[in-house]
Design a protein around this motif. Structure first.
Motif, PDB file in Angstrom:
ATOM      1  N   MET A   1       0.841  -1.194   0.000  1.00 47.19           N
ATOM      2  CA  MET A   1       0.000   0.000   0.000  1.00 47.19           C
ATOM      3  C   MET A   1       0.880   1.250   0.000  1.00 47.19           C
ATOM      4  O   MET A   1       1.893   1.312   0.691  1.00 47.19           O
ATOM      5  CB  MET A   1      -0.908  -0.002   1.232  1.00 47.19           C
ATOM      6  CG  MET A   1      -1.773   1.243   1.364  1.00 47.19           C
ATOM      7  SD  MET A   1      -2.823   1.144   2.819  1.00 47.19           S
ATOM      8  CE  MET A   1      -3.607   2.749   2.744  1.00 47.19           C
ATOM      9  N   ILE A   2       0.488   2.245  -0.790  1.00 43.34           N
ATOM     10  CA  ILE A   2       1.176   3.526  -0.824  1.00 43.34           C
ATOM     11  C   ILE A   2       0.238   4.581  -0.253  1.00 43.34           C
ATOM     12  O   ILE A   2      -0.903   4.698  -0.660  1.00 43.34           O
ATOM     13  CB  ILE A   2       1.583   3.919  -2.257  1.00 43.34           C
ATOM     14  CG1 ILE A   2       2.449   2.820  -2.894  1.00 43.34           C
ATOM     15  CG2 ILE A   2       2.332   5.254  -2.254  1.00 43.34           C
ATOM     16  CD1 ILE A   2       2.752   3.068  -4.353  1.00 43.34           C
ATOM     17  N   LYS A   3       0.762   5.334   0.702  1.00 45.51           N
ATOM     18  CA  LYS A   3      -0.025   6.372   1.360  1.00 45.51           C
ATOM     19  C   LYS A   3       0.767   7.674   1.332  1.00 45.51           C
ATOM     20  O   LYS A   3       1.976   7.676   1.579  1.00 45.51           O
ATOM     21  CB  LYS A   3      -0.327   5.970   2.806  1.00 45.51           C
ATOM     22  CG  LYS A   3      -1.199   6.939   3.587  1.00 45.51           C
ATOM     23  CD  LYS A   3      -1.402   6.418   5.005  1.00 45.51           C
ATOM     24  CE  LYS A   3      -2.278   7.340   5.826  1.00 45.51           C
ATOM     25  NZ  LYS A   3      -3.677   7.330   5.370  1.00 45.51           N
ATOM     26  N   VAL A   4       0.089   8.772   1.026  1.00 46.07           N
ATOM     27  CA  VAL A   4       0.712  10.093   0.990  1.00 46.07           C
ATOM     28  C   VAL A   4      -0.017  10.995   1.977  1.00 46.07           C
ATOM     29  O   VAL A   4      -1.253  11.045   1.993  1.00 46.07           O
ATOM     30  CB  VAL A   4       0.646  10.711  -0.428  1.00 46.07           C
ATOM     31  CG1 VAL A   4       1.285  12.090  -0.443  1.00 46.07           C
ATOM     32  CG2 VAL A   4       1.325   9.793  -1.435  1.00 46.07           C
ATOM     33  N   CYS A  21      -2.910  14.495  -0.131  1.00 44.14           N
ATOM     34  CA  CYS A  21      -3.193  13.333   0.723  1.00 44.14           C
ATOM     35  C   CYS A  21      -3.919  12.298  -0.137  1.00 44.14           C
ATOM     36  O   CYS A  21      -4.915  12.622  -0.795  1.00 44.14           O
ATOM     37  CB  CYS A  21      -4.072  13.708   1.909  1.00 44.14           C
ATOM     38  SG  CYS A  21      -3.342  14.885   3.066  1.00 44.14           S
ATOM     39  N   LEU A  22      -3.421  11.071  -0.130  1.00 50.02           N
ATOM     40  CA  LEU A  22      -4.107  10.022  -0.885  1.00 50.02           C
ATOM     41  C   LEU A  22      -3.681   8.641  -0.394  1.00 50.02           C
ATOM     42  O   LEU A  22      -2.610   8.467   0.186  1.00 50.02           O
ATOM     43  CB  LEU A  22      -3.864  10.159  -2.386  1.00 50.02           C
ATOM     44  CG  LEU A  22      -2.429  10.256  -2.915  1.00 50.02           C
ATOM     45  CD1 LEU A  22      -1.826   8.881  -3.119  1.00 50.02           C
ATOM     46  CD2 LEU A  22      -2.417  11.010  -4.237  1.00 50.02           C
ATOM     47  N   ASP A  23      -4.558   7.687  -0.602  1.00 45.45           N
ATOM     48  CA  ASP A  23      -4.297   6.275  -0.328  1.00 45.45           C
ATOM     49  C   ASP A  23      -4.511   5.521  -1.637  1.00 45.45           C
ATOM     50  O   ASP A  23      -5.614   5.561  -2.199  1.00 45.45           O
ATOM     51  CB  ASP A  23      -5.248   5.730   0.738  1.00 45.45           C
ATOM     52  CG  ASP A  23      -4.970   6.297   2.113  1.00 45.45           C
ATOM     53  OD1 ASP A  23      -3.984   5.886   2.722  1.00 45.45           O
ATOM     54  OD2 ASP A  23      -5.755   7.165   2.553  1.00 45.45           O
ATOM     55  N   ILE A  58       5.545  10.047   2.592  1.00 45.96           N
ATOM     56  CA  ILE A  58       5.165   8.987   1.664  1.00 45.96           C
ATOM     57  C   ILE A  58       5.450   7.664   2.347  1.00 45.96           C
ATOM     58  O   ILE A  58       6.570   7.437   2.828  1.00 45.96           O
ATOM     59  CB  ILE A  58       5.947   9.090   0.348  1.00 45.96           C
ATOM     60  CG1 ILE A  58       5.674  10.430  -0.342  1.00 45.96           C
ATOM     61  CG2 ILE A  58       5.582   7.925  -0.583  1.00 45.96           C
ATOM     62  CD1 ILE A  58       6.585  10.714  -1.519  1.00 45.96           C
ATOM     63  N   TRP A  59       4.459   6.796   2.394  1.00 48.43           N
ATOM     64  CA  TRP A  59       4.581   5.511   3.071  1.00 48.43           C
ATOM     65  C   TRP A  59       4.452   4.375   2.064  1.00 48.43           C
ATOM     66  O   TRP A  59       3.573   4.390   1.209  1.00 48.43           O
ATOM     67  CB  TRP A  59       3.499   5.350   4.129  1.00 48.43           C
ATOM     68  CG  TRP A  59       3.528   6.378   5.222  1.00 48.43           C
ATOM     69  CD1 TRP A  59       3.068   7.663   5.152  1.00 48.43           C
ATOM     70  CD2 TRP A  59       4.024   6.201   6.548  1.00 48.43           C
ATOM     71  NE1 TRP A  59       3.249   8.302   6.347  1.00 48.43           N
ATOM     72  CE2 TRP A  59       3.831   7.435   7.224  1.00 48.43           C
ATOM     73  CE3 TRP A  59       4.606   5.126   7.231  1.00 48.43           C
ATOM     74  CZ2 TRP A  59       4.207   7.612   8.551  1.00 48.43           C
ATOM     75  CZ3 TRP A  59       4.983   5.302   8.556  1.00 48.43           C
ATOM     76  CH2 TRP A  59       4.782   6.528   9.203  1.00 48.43           C
TER      77      TRP A  59
END
Length: 248
Positions: A1-4, A21-23, A58-59
């Motif tokens: 998963m990418i998370k901002v 911001c987004l998932d 950023i994850w």
């Protein structure tokens, strides 16, 4: 998963990204859409580490990109495939050499193993009998296919595509869309696509993020985009449809 989370990026006095911001949905086709100059390419470059944000996070799967050391970032890069706008194939390399290129840097495979993997990837994107050809001997659509083969050569977890249909006719664009979507589903890759192509949005947009003036104004999917009440998105969609009619 990418998370901002709360991402900002400026160049001098020009603020390009503002509180992004987004998932992104794992294993699906995530689209970042917007007009030219809206910030979508800058956002993609931040996601893959070609640019560093001024602030924000950023994850990747619970790991923060800014906390990763050189070794951790190197391991992450091996899990990322990128299809650049224009394919960005090396003119001095054959088709087979282009697909083998990332393997030369990130694996200790033998030449036979690299060739076998490259041919498997080329076969998956339906490029046959072109191993010894050079990029300038291929059509635009074939170059895109070779670019996709190179992007999946290391069996990535994440696939980033910057305007994959740029310069292609509608029929070839549709084939590339189906190819990217098929690979995403087949291998469970989290795919992120920058595009302003309406057909792509309606065909393969599992999740869509609309960026306008450096800010995410709307998110949804291909089933809800045409019924949006976001005026900026309605204007963007209308302009896109009109351009398609004029060109087609």
């Amino acid at each position: 998963m990418i998370k901002v989370e709360h991402l900002y990026k400026s160049f001098g006095d020009l603020q390009v990204l503002k509180d992004i911001c987004l998932d992104l949905v794992p294993g699906r086709c995530n689209m970042i859409i917007g007009a030219s100059g809206s910030g979508k390419t800058v956002l993609l470059k931040n996601l893959i580490g070609l640019l560093e944000p001024d602030s924000g996070e950023i994850w990747y799967g619970g790991k923060r990109l800014s906390d990763m050391d050189y070794e951790a970032k190197s391991r992450l890069r091996q899990k990322i495939g990128v299809l650049f706008q224009g394919s960005a194939l090396f003119d001095f390399e054959t088709v087979l050499g282009n697909v083998m290129f990332p393997m030369n840097f990130f694996t200790d495979w033998t030449e036979d193993q690299k060739r076998e993997r490259a041919r498997f990837c080329l076969d998956r994107v339906n490029v046959k009998g072109a191993d010894d050809k050079y990029p300038n001997e291929l059509s635009g659509g074939m170059q895109k296919r070779v670019g996709i083969a190179r992007a999946i050569a290391l069996n990535p977890d994440f696939l980033f595509c910057d305007e994959p249909n740029s310069g292609l006719d509608p029929y070839t664009s549709g084939l590339i869309d189906k190819l990217i979507h098929g690979i995403t589903e087949e291998y469970g890759i989290t795919t992120v696509i920058n595009t302003h192509d309406m057909n792509s949005m309606l065909e393969i947009g599992d999740k869509i993020e609309f960026i306008h003036g450096g800010t995410i104004l709307w998110e949804g999917d291909r089933h809800t985009i045409l019924s949006t009440d976001c005026q900026e998105l309605r204007t963007f969609v209308g302009a896109n449809v009109l351009a398609r009619r004029i060109i087609g």
